[in-house]
Scaffold this motif. Structure first.
Motif, PDB file in Angstrom:
ATOM      1  N   THR A  73     -31.605 -12.085 -13.564  1.00 16.50           N
ATOM      2  CA  THR A  73     -32.529 -12.775 -12.273  1.00 16.50           C
ATOM      3  C   THR A  73     -31.618 -13.712 -11.459  1.00 16.50           C
ATOM      4  N   ILE A  74     -31.895 -13.787 -10.327  1.00 17.33           N
ATOM      5  CA  ILE A  74     -31.519 -14.892  -9.636  1.00 17.33           C
ATOM      6  C   ILE A  74     -32.447 -15.724  -8.782  1.00 17.33           C
ATOM      7  N   LYS A  75     -32.552 -17.071  -9.152  1.00 15.67           N
ATOM      8  CA  LYS A  75     -33.740 -17.649  -8.638  1.00 15.67           C
ATOM      9  C   LYS A  75     -33.654 -18.430  -7.368  1.00 15.67           C
ATOM     10  N   ILE A  76     -32.479 -18.512  -6.939  1.00 17.44           N
ATOM     11  CA  ILE A  76     -32.355 -19.092  -5.726  1.00 17.44           C
ATOM     12  C   ILE A  76     -31.893 -18.372  -4.559  1.00 17.44           C
ATOM     13  N   GLY A  85     -30.504 -29.834 -12.915  1.00 17.04           N
ATOM     14  CA  GLY A  85     -31.510 -28.951 -14.191  1.00 17.04           C
ATOM     15  C   GLY A  85     -32.301 -27.918 -13.580  1.00 17.04           C
ATOM     16  N   ASP A  86     -32.228 -27.593 -12.385  1.00 14.54           N
ATOM     17  CA  ASP A  86     -33.014 -26.558 -11.889  1.00 14.54           C
ATOM     18  C   ASP A  86     -32.264 -25.279 -12.385  1.00 14.54           C
ATOM     19  N   PRO A  87     -33.224 -24.294 -12.651  1.00 18.03           N
ATOM     20  CA  PRO A  87     -32.507 -22.877 -13.136  1.00 18.03           C
ATOM     21  C   PRO A  87     -31.971 -22.313 -11.969  1.00 18.03           C
ATOM     22  N   LEU A  88     -30.723 -21.848 -11.983  1.00 23.02           N
ATOM     23  CA  LEU A  88     -30.116 -21.055 -10.761  1.00 23.02           C
ATOM     24  C   LEU A  88     -30.215 -19.418 -10.963  1.00 23.02           C
ATOM     25  N   PHE A  89     -29.713 -18.827 -12.199  1.00 20.19           N
ATOM     26  CA  PHE A  89     -29.790 -17.320 -12.372  1.00 20.19           C
ATOM     27  C   PHE A  89     -29.788 -17.330 -13.916  1.00 20.19           C
ATOM     28  N   GLN A  90     -30.271 -16.082 -14.357  1.00 21.75           N
ATOM     29  CA  GLN A  90     -30.498 -15.684 -15.834  1.00 21.75           C
ATOM     30  C   GLN A  90     -29.445 -14.577 -16.071  1.00 21.75           C
ATOM     31  N   ILE A  91     -28.864 -14.670 -17.285  1.00 20.00           N
ATOM     32  CA  ILE A  91     -27.936 -13.696 -17.691  1.00 20.00           C
ATOM     33  C   ILE A  91     -28.852 -12.726 -18.755  1.00 20.00           C
ATOM     34  N   ASP A  92     -28.709 -11.484 -18.758  1.00 22.91           N
ATOM     35  CA  ASP A  92     -29.296 -10.595 -19.664  1.00 22.91           C
ATOM     36  C   ASP A  92     -28.921 -10.988 -20.969  1.00 22.91           C
ATOM     37  N   THR A  93     -30.055 -11.328 -22.058  1.00 18.80           N
ATOM     38  CA  THR A  93     -29.463 -11.856 -23.251  1.00 18.80           C
ATOM     39  C   THR A  93     -29.174 -10.615 -24.260  1.00 18.80           C
ATOM     40  N   ASN A  94     -29.879  -9.567 -23.845  1.00 21.14           N
ATOM     41  CA  ASN A  94     -29.433  -8.481 -24.869  1.00 21.14           C
ATOM     42  C   ASN A  94     -27.913  -8.116 -24.750  1.00 21.14           C
ATOM     43  N   ASP A  95     -27.730  -7.929 -23.606  1.00 22.69           N
ATOM     44  CA  ASP A  95     -26.173  -7.798 -23.272  1.00 22.69           C
ATOM     45  C   ASP A  95     -25.233  -8.777 -23.608  1.00 22.69           C
ATOM     46  N   LEU A 252     -25.105 -20.015 -24.232  1.00 24.60           N
ATOM     47  CA  LEU A 252     -25.848 -19.464 -23.086  1.00 24.60           C
ATOM     48  C   LEU A 252     -27.011 -18.738 -23.689  1.00 24.60           C
ATOM     49  N   LEU A 253     -26.841 -18.107 -24.872  1.00 24.12           N
ATOM     50  CA  LEU A 253     -27.831 -17.280 -25.377  1.00 24.12           C
ATOM     51  C   LEU A 253     -28.927 -18.221 -26.130  1.00 24.12           C
ATOM     52  N   GLU A 254     -28.667 -19.417 -26.417  1.00 23.47           N
ATOM     53  CA  GLU A 254     -29.462 -20.437 -26.967  1.00 23.47           C
ATOM     54  C   GLU A 254     -30.422 -20.914 -25.858  1.00 23.47           C
ATOM     55  N   ALA A 255     -29.873 -20.977 -24.534  1.00 28.43           N
ATOM     56  CA  ALA A 255     -30.517 -21.421 -23.230  1.00 28.43           C
ATOM     57  C   ALA A 255     -31.370 -20.042 -22.771  1.00 28.43           C
ATOM     58  N   ASN A 256     -31.476 -18.982 -23.474  1.00 30.53           N
ATOM     59  CA  ASN A 256     -32.170 -17.804 -23.122  1.00 30.53           C
ATOM     60  C   ASN A 256     -31.562 -17.001 -21.983  1.00 30.53           C
ATOM     61  N   TRP A 258     -30.196 -18.479 -19.242  1.00 26.18           N
ATOM     62  CA  TRP A 258     -30.438 -19.327 -18.252  1.00 26.18           C
ATOM     63  C   TRP A 258     -29.102 -20.341 -17.778  1.00 26.18           C
ATOM     64  N   VAL A 259     -28.718 -20.389 -16.550  1.00 27.47           N
ATOM     65  CA  VAL A 259     -27.724 -21.178 -15.983  1.00 27.47           C
ATOM     66  C   VAL A 259     -28.444 -22.108 -15.115  1.00 27.47           C
ATOM     67  N   TYR A 260     -28.124 -23.441 -15.529  1.00 28.25           N
ATOM     68  CA  TYR A 260     -28.942 -24.388 -14.693  1.00 28.25           C
ATOM     69  C   TYR A 260     -27.799 -25.193 -14.085  1.00 28.25           C
ATOM     70  N   ALA A 261     -28.655 -25.779 -13.006  1.00 26.93           N
ATOM     71  CA  ALA A 261     -27.575 -26.683 -12.010  1.00 26.93           C
ATOM     72  C   ALA A 261     -27.456 -28.017 -12.774  1.00 26.93           C
TER      73      ALA A 261
END
Lengths: 451, 298
Positions: A73-76, A85-95, A252-256, A258-261
């Motif tokens: 996901t890309i949130k911005i 602290g805003d979420p920017l994008f998300q990495i696929d956790t399964n991968d 990163l996995l612990e943060a589900n 998500w990559v935060y600013a």
């Protein structure tokens, strides 16, 4: 009577001719194009450049993640502002999990490889130890043999000294005694010889024995202890990196995923796509609102001709509080493109202006005085590339002094939006140039001139 | 029978004479008729007719006496859209009028004095007049040019008018007219106490009207068609007479050239028709006077 009629007819004829003269002159004059003329002036040209620019980031920061991660996901969006602290994008956790597993396997494999190399290092030290021991043994043996030799030489020396002292007292008649002394001497000498031989043998044994040990060392060294060390270090570093990578991935996995600013800013570029893997570059580029800023503006080819880095522009830009700031900026960089257009950059030190804000830039430059300047609307296209103007000249004709236009080619030395500096052999400051005409003119047309 | 035959022959001869003369007369008029026909032909038809001459392709030109598509477009173009032609027309009118008036003012008294008075050197002076009269323009052009330059009259209308005013030809013609007057009438008037001016003005001029008018007509025709003097002394086209306009019209505008010629001719025609009686009278009286003069001298 007849003459009177003829006279009357002649009079009518002359009257008719007079009428035709008036009509013809009227038609001719009314058919002449009316032109307005102006004379060239000596003047300088003012080049005005007015462009719109945009406030852009002067410094760009990046949000980086490890490469090879699939973006879920890309949130911005580009140009969007975000806070710390805003979420920017998300990495696929399964991968991500599968990547972490692969990392773990790799670490294990590298660790095993490291152990093998340590064993190889031990063998080398064993071989060296053996060599040293062998050297010591042989030296010991050589020493022993040398001591035996010495022990053998001492009696011989003593006996030789004894024989030398007692040889005069032993005379003829005691041949049995003489024979025993000789035999003993021979025996002692033989013992010395034997010991010398033993010493030589010990030395030879050392030589051959050390060759063997040395070979063992060399064989162990064939693994090259320095390479082993280097490889060891490499492996260690790699394992360390993999562990750190794994650590990051786990975080990163612990943060589900998500990559935060880490701080507030405005997105300037997004280098990732949903579904694609991250590349070895910053995934998101952003600029800080309070960071360095530049104003970027595009200039046309004609505008570029008058610009050089260092030109001082006047800038007007709306600030955050709604007021308009007016100040001077210097053109710091001019990037000329193919075709003659260019892009200019201005350093801008106003923190009250938001990124993306439009700014108005203006610049004026006055040239040296040109001898002949005319307005641009006087100039006509002549042929494919030539330029010309119409000049009005007097000529004597049947109807008296007439004004005739002539097309004169000119060379344009410089021009701005309204005026042009020209050069021509046929044009002087007194020459009357056609400013406007009531209809399209051709070379050689007779005209009426309105000054 | 012989008489009838003679009469018949005479009638045939007369008719033949008539036909020949009329034919000759018509043939003399052919150029004028061609001008008239040509003035009614438009450009396209002209191009068809005289195209071979312009293109120089060794073919013959065609001429129809009656145009295929007669039109007045040439007249319209010349009279309403060529102010240059009309300007030169009035230039010619003005010049000729001034010349004629000048000739009257200058030539009449001169001719009167030659005809009536006897003074020393009269024959020589008159002979000089005659010699000057027969000299062509090309001979006197240079002297005229120098005099006009010195007087500052070059490139002005007076450069053409003044030399024509002082021309000797009208003096000669006026002289011939005055020679026809009876001396007795003049003597009678003198005896009655009339002054020389009164005799000249009230008797000489009216009595020699025929000769004077014929001289003026001839002078008019000469001045109306003059070309050399304007060409030599007038640089400004605005001062040119009509006779110099016609060569300016090119062969491509042949219709308009015919039209201009017709109009130019019209003025001469009017003058001739108006004063032809006087012209005939003048010619006849000069012939009679010639014979009388010869007789007198004998």
């Amino acid at each position: 009577m007849k003459n009177k009629k003829i006279m009357a007819a002649f009079g009518i004829f002359l009257g008719f001719m007079l009428l035709c003269t008036i009509i013809a002159k009227g038609l001719y004059t009314s058919g002449l194009p009316v032109v307005f003329v102006e004379k060239p002036t000596s003047n300088s040209l003012v080049h005005e450049v007015n462009v719109s620019g945009k406030v852009k980031e002067g410094q760009v920061y990046g949000v980086c993640v490890d490469s090879g991660l699939r973006v879920a996901t890309i949130k911005i969006r580009k140009g969007e502002a975000f806070s710390s602290g805003d979420p920017l994008f998300q990495i696929d956790t399964n991968d991500l999990r599968s990547i972490i597993e692969m990392q773990e396997q790799k670490i294990q494999w590298l660790s095993a490889q490291k152990k093998e190399e340590e064993i190889g290092k031990k063998e080398l030290s064993y071989a060296k130890t053996d060599y040293d021991l062998a050297v010591k043994e042989f030296d010991l043996e050589i020493l022993r043999k040398q001591m035996e030799l010495q022990e053998a030489r001492d009696p011989l020396r003593l006996y030789e000294e004894y024989l030398a002292g007692t040889s005069s007292t032993v005379s003829q008649g005691d041949s049995g005694q003489v024979y025993n002394r000789k035999e003993k001497l021979e025996q002692l000498r033989a013992a010395v010889s034997r010991c010398e031989i033993y010493v030589q043998e010990a030395l030879l044994e050392k030589e051959t024995g050390l060759i063997m040990a040395k070979r063992e060392v060399e064989i162990a060294e064939a693994a090259d202890s320095e390479t082993i060390c280097a490889q060891q270090e490499e492996l260690l570093a790699e394992i360390d990196a993999l562990q750190k990578h794994k650590q990051r991935l786990q975080e990163l996995l612990e943060a589900n995923g998500w990559v935060y600013a880490s701080r507030s800013g405005k997105v300037t570029e997004i280098n990732i796509l949903v579904g694609n893997r991250t590349q070895d570059m910053a995934s998101i580029l952003y600029a800080l609102d309070e960071g360095k800023k530049i104003v970027e503006a595009d200039f046309t080819k004609e505008q570029t001709e008058h610009l050089t880095p260092g030109c001082e522009f006047q800038i007007k830009v709306r600030q955050r509080d709604g007021s308009t700031a007016a100040e001077s900026v210097i053109l710091s960089y001019l990037d000329k493109k193919e075709g003659g257009d260019s892009r200019g950059e201005f350093f801008f030190e106003n923190d009250n202006v938001a990124l993306g804000q439009t700014a108005t830039l203006s610049f004026k430059k006055r040239t040296d005085i040109y001898e002949m300047c005319i307005r641009k609307e006087f100039i006509h296209q002549s042929g494919v590339t030539g330029k010309s103007v119409f000049v009005v000249e007097e000529q004597e004709g049947i109807l008296g002094t007439e004004q005739r236009v002539r097309s004169v080619p000119i060379t344009i030395l410089d021009e701005n939006d309204t005026m042009a500096a020209i050069e021509s052999v046929d044009i002087m400051l007194e020459t009357r140039i056609v400013a406007s005409a009531s209809r399209q003119l051709e070379d050689g047309d007779i005209v009426r001139v309105m000054e | 029978m012989w008489r009838n035959r003679k009469r018949l022959m005479q009638d045939v001869f007369k008719n033949l004479q008539f036909i020949v003369v009329v034919g000759l007369g018509i043939s003399f008029c052919i150029p004028v008729i061609m001008l008239l026909c040509g003035s009614l032909v438009d450009e396209i038809e002209w191009a068809e007719r005289i195209g071979p001459m312009i293109l120089d392709n060794e073919q013959y030109i065609e001429w129809n006496w009656i145009p295929d598509y007669p039109t007045l477009v040439n007249f319209k173009e010349l009279l309403f859209f060529r102010p240059q032609f009309l300007t030169l027309f009035w230039n010619s009118i003005g010049m000729v009028l001034l010349i004629l008036v000048g000739q009257l003012v200058v030539g009449l008294p001169g001719a009167w004095s030659f005809a009536v008075y006897h003074f020393k050197g009269k024959r020589i002076l008159f002979s000089l007049y005659v010699i000057l009269m027969i000299l062509p323009f090309q001979v006197t052009m240079l002297s005229k040019y120098l005099v006009l330059c010195r007087l500052g009259l070059m490139n002005t209308g007076w450069a053409v008018i003044l030399p024509a005013v002082y021309s000797t030809f009208p003096v000669f013609l006026f002289y011939r007219g005055f020679c026809g007057l009876k001396r007795e009438i003049l003597e009678a008037a003198r005896m009655d106490g009339a002054s020389e001016w009164r005799i000249f003005w009230e008797m000489g001029i009216p009595l020699a009207k025929g000769g004077i008018l014929s001289a003026l007509v001839l002078s008019f025709l000469e001045c109306w068609n003059m070309m050399e003097e304007p060409m030599a002394f007038l640089k400004d086209k605005s001062l040119w007479p009509l006779s110099l306009y016609l060569p300016e019209i090119g062969i491509e505008q042949a219709g308009m050239a015919c039209c201009a010629s017709i109009i130019t001719l019209t003025v001469s025609l009017f003058i001739f028709v108006l004063f032809k009686d006087y012209l005939e009278m003048g010619i006849v009286s000069s012939a009679l006077n010639e014979s009388a003069l010869i007789k007198r001298e004998k």
